[in-house]
Every structure is written in C-alpha cells, then in structure tokens.
Design a protein around this motif. Structure first.
Motif, PDB file in Angstrom:
ATOM      1  N   THR A 187       0.837  -1.212   0.000  1.00 55.58           N
ATOM      2  CA  THR A 187       0.000   0.000   0.000  1.00 55.58           C
ATOM      3  C   THR A 187       0.868   1.257   0.000  1.00 55.58           C
ATOM      4  OG1 THR A 187      -1.699  -1.161   1.260  1.00 55.58           O
ATOM      5  CG2 THR A 187      -1.800   1.246   1.270  1.00 55.58           C
ATOM      6  N   TRP A 188       1.912   1.232   0.818  1.00 54.66           N
ATOM      7  CA  TRP A 188       2.736   2.422   0.968  1.00 54.66           C
ATOM      8  C   TRP A 188       3.637   2.677  -0.256  1.00 54.66           C
ATOM      9  CZ3 TRP A 188       4.861   0.584   6.398  1.00 54.66           C
ATOM     10  CH2 TRP A 188       3.811   0.606   7.332  1.00 54.66           C
ATOM     11  N   MET A 189       4.198   1.596  -0.805  1.00 54.55           N
ATOM     12  CA  MET A 189       5.325   1.753  -1.724  1.00 54.55           C
ATOM     13  C   MET A 189       5.033   1.416  -3.187  1.00 54.55           C
ATOM     14  SD  MET A 189       9.136   0.291  -0.856  1.00 54.55           S
ATOM     15  CE  MET A 189       9.518   1.412   0.505  1.00 54.55           C
ATOM     16  N   PRO A 191       2.732   2.280  -5.356  1.00 56.34           N
ATOM     17  CA  PRO A 191       2.484   3.403  -6.276  1.00 56.34           C
ATOM     18  C   PRO A 191       3.768   4.146  -6.655  1.00 56.34           C
ATOM     19  CG  PRO A 191       0.810   3.367  -4.555  1.00 56.34           C
ATOM     20  CD  PRO A 191       1.866   2.359  -4.146  1.00 56.34           C
ATOM     21  N   ASN A 192       4.728   4.215  -5.739  1.00 57.71           N
ATOM     22  CA  ASN A 192       5.998   4.866  -6.070  1.00 57.71           C
ATOM     23  C   ASN A 192       6.765   4.049  -7.115  1.00 57.71           C
ATOM     24  OD1 ASN A 192       5.275   6.702  -4.088  1.00 57.71           O
ATOM     25  ND2 ASN A 192       7.342   6.835  -3.237  1.00 57.71           N
ATOM     26  N   LEU A 193       6.764   2.730  -6.965  1.00 60.29           N
ATOM     27  CA  LEU A 193       7.432   1.883  -7.963  1.00 60.29           C
ATOM     28  C   LEU A 193       6.716   1.998  -9.312  1.00 60.29           C
ATOM     29  CD1 LEU A 193       8.123  -1.257  -5.754  1.00 60.29           C
ATOM     30  CD2 LEU A 193       9.816   0.377  -6.612  1.00 60.29           C
ATOM     31  N   ARG A 195       5.101   4.517 -10.502  1.00 63.40           N
ATOM     32  CA  ARG A 195       5.461   5.779 -11.156  1.00 63.40           C
ATOM     33  C   ARG A 195       6.805   5.647 -11.872  1.00 63.40           C
ATOM     34  NH1 ARG A 195       8.675  10.032  -9.784  1.00 63.40           N
ATOM     35  NH2 ARG A 195       8.313  11.899 -11.037  1.00 63.40           N
ATOM     36  N   TYR A 196       7.774   4.997 -11.222  1.00 61.50           N
ATOM     37  CA  TYR A 196       9.076   4.824 -11.875  1.00 61.50           C
ATOM     38  C   TYR A 196       8.944   3.964 -13.143  1.00 61.50           C
ATOM     39  CZ  TYR A 196      11.615   6.704  -7.805  1.00 61.50           C
ATOM     40  OH  TYR A 196      12.119   7.510  -6.816  1.00 61.50           O
TER      41      TYR A 196
ATOM     42  N   VAL B 153       6.545   6.116  10.054  1.00 60.05           N
ATOM     43  CA  VAL B 153       6.388   5.391   8.783  1.00 60.05           C
ATOM     44  C   VAL B 153       6.815   6.283   7.620  1.00 60.05           C
ATOM     45  CG1 VAL B 153       4.729   4.455   7.143  1.00 60.05           C
ATOM     46  CG2 VAL B 153       4.617   3.774   9.535  1.00 60.05           C
ATOM     47  N   LEU B 157      10.015   5.582   5.127  1.00 64.37           N
ATOM     48  CA  LEU B 157       9.829   5.405   3.681  1.00 64.37           C
ATOM     49  C   LEU B 157      10.738   6.375   2.926  1.00 64.37           C
ATOM     50  CD1 LEU B 157       5.940   4.929   3.594  1.00 64.37           C
ATOM     51  CD2 LEU B 157       7.661   3.209   2.995  1.00 64.37           C
ATOM     52  N   TRP B 188      12.905  13.265 -11.495  1.00 66.22           N
ATOM     53  CA  TRP B 188      12.519  11.849 -11.454  1.00 66.22           C
ATOM     54  C   TRP B 188      11.998  11.423 -10.087  1.00 66.22           C
ATOM     55  CZ3 TRP B 188      17.892  10.052 -13.754  1.00 66.22           C
ATOM     56  CH2 TRP B 188      17.992  10.503 -15.085  1.00 66.22           C
ATOM     57  N   ASN B 192       8.130  11.227  -5.758  1.00 70.95           N
ATOM     58  CA  ASN B 192       8.016  10.014  -4.935  1.00 70.95           C
ATOM     59  C   ASN B 192       8.272  10.322  -3.462  1.00 70.95           C
ATOM     60  OD1 ASN B 192       7.621   8.715  -7.390  1.00 70.95           O
ATOM     61  ND2 ASN B 192       8.899   6.957  -6.836  1.00 70.95           N
ATOM     62  N   ARG B 195       5.254  12.142  -2.052  1.00 73.43           N
ATOM     63  CA  ARG B 195       4.141  11.235  -1.707  1.00 73.43           C
ATOM     64  C   ARG B 195       4.375  10.598  -0.337  1.00 73.43           C
ATOM     65  NH1 ARG B 195       3.365   5.814  -2.027  1.00 73.43           N
ATOM     66  NH2 ARG B 195       1.178   5.168  -1.848  1.00 73.43           N
ATOM     67  N   TYR B 196       5.606  10.183  -0.070  1.00 73.15           N
ATOM     68  CA  TYR B 196       5.885   9.603   1.252  1.00 73.15           C
ATOM     69  C   TYR B 196       5.659  10.616   2.376  1.00 73.15           C
ATOM     70  CZ  TYR B 196       8.077   5.424  -0.836  1.00 73.15           C
ATOM     71  OH  TYR B 196       8.312   4.259  -1.510  1.00 73.15           O
ATOM     72  N   PHE B 201      -2.057   7.913   1.972  1.00 71.91           N
ATOM     73  CA  PHE B 201      -2.047   6.449   1.885  1.00 71.91           C
ATOM     74  C   PHE B 201      -2.025   5.777   3.258  1.00 71.91           C
ATOM     75  CE2 PHE B 201       2.314   7.964   1.695  1.00 71.91           C
ATOM     76  CZ  PHE B 201       2.953   7.180   2.638  1.00 71.91           C
ATOM     77  N   LEU B 202      -2.097   6.589   4.324  1.00 77.35           N
ATOM     78  CA  LEU B 202      -2.050   5.973   5.667  1.00 77.35           C
ATOM     79  C   LEU B 202      -3.437   6.010   6.327  1.00 77.35           C
ATOM     80  CD1 LEU B 202       1.330   7.244   7.132  1.00 77.35           C
ATOM     81  CD2 LEU B 202       0.770   4.933   6.446  1.00 77.35           C
TER      82      LEU B 202
END
Lengths: 202, 202
Positions: A187-189, A191-193, A195-196, B153, B157, B188, B192, B195-196, B201-202
């Motif tokens: 859930t946390w990560m 979406p970041n991957l 995007r890349y 968290v 991240l 780039w 990201n 977003r963290y 997303f929490l």
C-alpha cells in the motif's frame, strides 16, 4: 594452448569426476568475489578448477548461469520478468514489490541476497556482482517491455527504491518498517514503484 | 564513585590538556564503532579517555553532539529541518532531495556519509550508528511537523528511498543514475519523496 591442456596429468584437465562440479563452483565463487562479475571469465574459472572450459559450459551453461549457481541465488532473475511484466505495465509495481517481499521475507531466500547486498555496499569488486550481475539481468528484462531509451533510467530508479527497502527493512531493521506486514508495504510503496515504471516524467 | 575518580594520578582524570579533546574524540569513535550508538555512553567514553564526564559535556555537549563530532558528519542533521520543512510540506520532497544531493555530490561531504553507509550495511554495531544515530535525529525533526502517528512510517519510507539512492548512485555507481545531473534526479524522484511525506495512503 590452454593452461589446463599444459598442466601435468593428475593436476590438470580432468574428466567430470564426482566433485568436479563443486570445484568449478568453488573456483567461480573465488573469482567472482575477487574479480567481480566483469573480471570473471569461464576460461579462467575452468583453468583454476583444472578443467576444460567446455566442461564448465556443460555443467552450468552461460556465465550468467554460473553466476546464479555460484552465488546460490534463490531464484533466476531472468525468470521473474514474465510474472511481473507479462500482464503489462498496469500493476507491475505491485507485482514486483510482492515478489520482492516474498523472496526477502523468507530467511532462507533472503540470506544469499543479504550477503550480496552487504558485500556490494563495501565497494568493488563485490559491487560489480550486484551491478553487472544481478541488476543487469533484471534491467535487461525490463528493456524488453519498456521504451529502450527509458528502460535503464526507469529500472535504476526502481532498483534504488528496492535496494533502499532491503537496507532499511532487513539490514538496518528500522521500526516500524521492519515489522510491517507485506500488504502494508505494498500500500505504501507500490504506487511509487509504479510511477518509476510507467509514470510520465521522462 | 566513578572510575575516573578512582584511577591513579597520571593515568586517570586529567584537566583539559592540549590533546584532551582529541583523546575524547578518539575514545568516542572507538566506542561508537565497537558498541553502536545505543551502547555508547558519555560516562564510558570519559572513562576510556581518562577524563571526567563533565569535561566531555563541556567540550562536546550532548551524546548526539559528540556523535556528530566523532563521525565528522559534514552537517548537523538537526539543523537541516528548518530549510526543508520550514516552508511547510508543499515542496518538501524537492527541498529534501536537493539538500541530500548537494551534500552527497560533494566528495568532501560525501566521504564520512559513504563510510557510515558502507559500515551500516555490514550489520551491527555499525547499523546502529545509521539507525539510532543519524536517522533517529532526522526522524525526530520530521515528527515535529507531521502527524505523530504517521511520522515514523513516512520518515522511514523517505529514508528507504534516500538510502537506496545513495547506494545506487554513489556506492554501486549505476549508470545513468550515477552521472545524471541533480536537476534530473529531482524531476525523477522528488514526487516520490513528496508522496511519502504528505501523500494520502495511511
């Protein structure tokens, strides 16, 4: 004339005896550790093991295959791509992270990868095993499905996040990241991957 | 009664001589390296240097201050927060990454950080220096401006991405990531990080 051909009987070229496979693996580990991935050749590994290069190919296949066997990688990086990328780019971030966490959350499969990461962080030649060995194989798969002009940057951005996750969760054991369930990390990560992998930033 | 008080004259408690400061630093480095951050105390550092704990406080301040001095960190992690977070959360990802790249792109300031990262990846006790030393200080700053229930968290991240970037760009030297201009990395990667920091997303 190869070193193996010139070596005296009993110490040089041997038929495939019961421990020949183990000796090749041992020579390969020694060479990868001391010379890195690029500095290791099938010919030199064969010479160090006192066998013909053809026997190394016979037992292990290509240099990539030998690398995977020698480092006891728990999976073949080249076989992961269909699971992750076969369904298209949509959701690839989540599938990639799920596979990554499955492999790393299991202590048995984590062990050789954690050893590789620890060693790689210390610098060359071990860094070459991560960069020119495992990451190159994974990035080559990515280049099959992404715009070739973008595949390397996207793949390395993904790699930067996954390397950092491995470091934070498994080597440094940052809490709460280290104890979080895999679903939370997705859930946390993811979406970041994602995007890349497919974001519009290049 | 402290060890320093009991120690015989000439080997025990000393006034602040010309190299007392250096001896305290040397004892601190030794203790941090062998016992990690949590395992190091001002009292034990003072005892190893043969001085009174008050002198350590006099020269260096708190244990955090001593840590920063002993590891020759090129900046005080506690002083970065106003630049990055003072302007609010909008754009904090970009400001954080810009500061991070400025520090790491300069070989002089990169050196002690790269040494810490290399050592930290090898496991305890060096991992404790990264986790309980520098990252804890940075995360404490973040907790001042974020929802306290979410700050750890979110901070970890962010840390996972920045640790991975340091590994990929500076230690493994993955190309093109290693040679990319800082502006490209900001394009780039900053979204990201943002977003963290502030994503929903929490």
């Amino acid at each position: 004339m190869s070193r193996a051909t010139r070596a005296p009987a009993g110490r040089g070229r041997r038929p495939g005896g019961p421990d020949t496979r183990g000796e090749i693996l041992s020579s390969a580990r020694e060479s990868f550790a001391s010379k890195g991935f690029e500095g290791t050749t099938i010919r030199a590994v064969a010479a160090a093991a006192g066998v013909d290069p053809a026997l190394v190919h016979h037992y292990f296949g290509t240099k990539d295959d030998l690398f995977i066997a020698a480092l006891e990688l728990p999976f073949d990086p080249r076989e992961l791509a269909p699971d992750i990328l076969g369904g298209g780019l949509d959701g690839a971030g989540e599938r990639l992270l799920t596979v990554f966490l499955t492999v790393w959350d299991d202590p048995d499969t984590r062990l050789p990868l954690a050893a590789l990461l620890r060693a790689g962080a210390t610098g060359e030649p071990a860094a070459s095993l991560l960069r020119d060995g495992i990451l190159r194989m994974v990035l080559a798969e990515l280049a099959e499905v992404l715009d070739p002009a973008e595949a390397k940057v996207r793949g390395e951005l993904v790699a930067s996040q996954l390397l950092g996750l491995a470091l934070a969760r498994y080597l440094l054991a940052l809490e709460p990241l280290a104890s979080a369930p895999a679903e939370d990390l997705v859930t946390w990560m993811a979406p970041n991957l994602q995007r890349y992998i497919s974001g519009d930033f290049l």
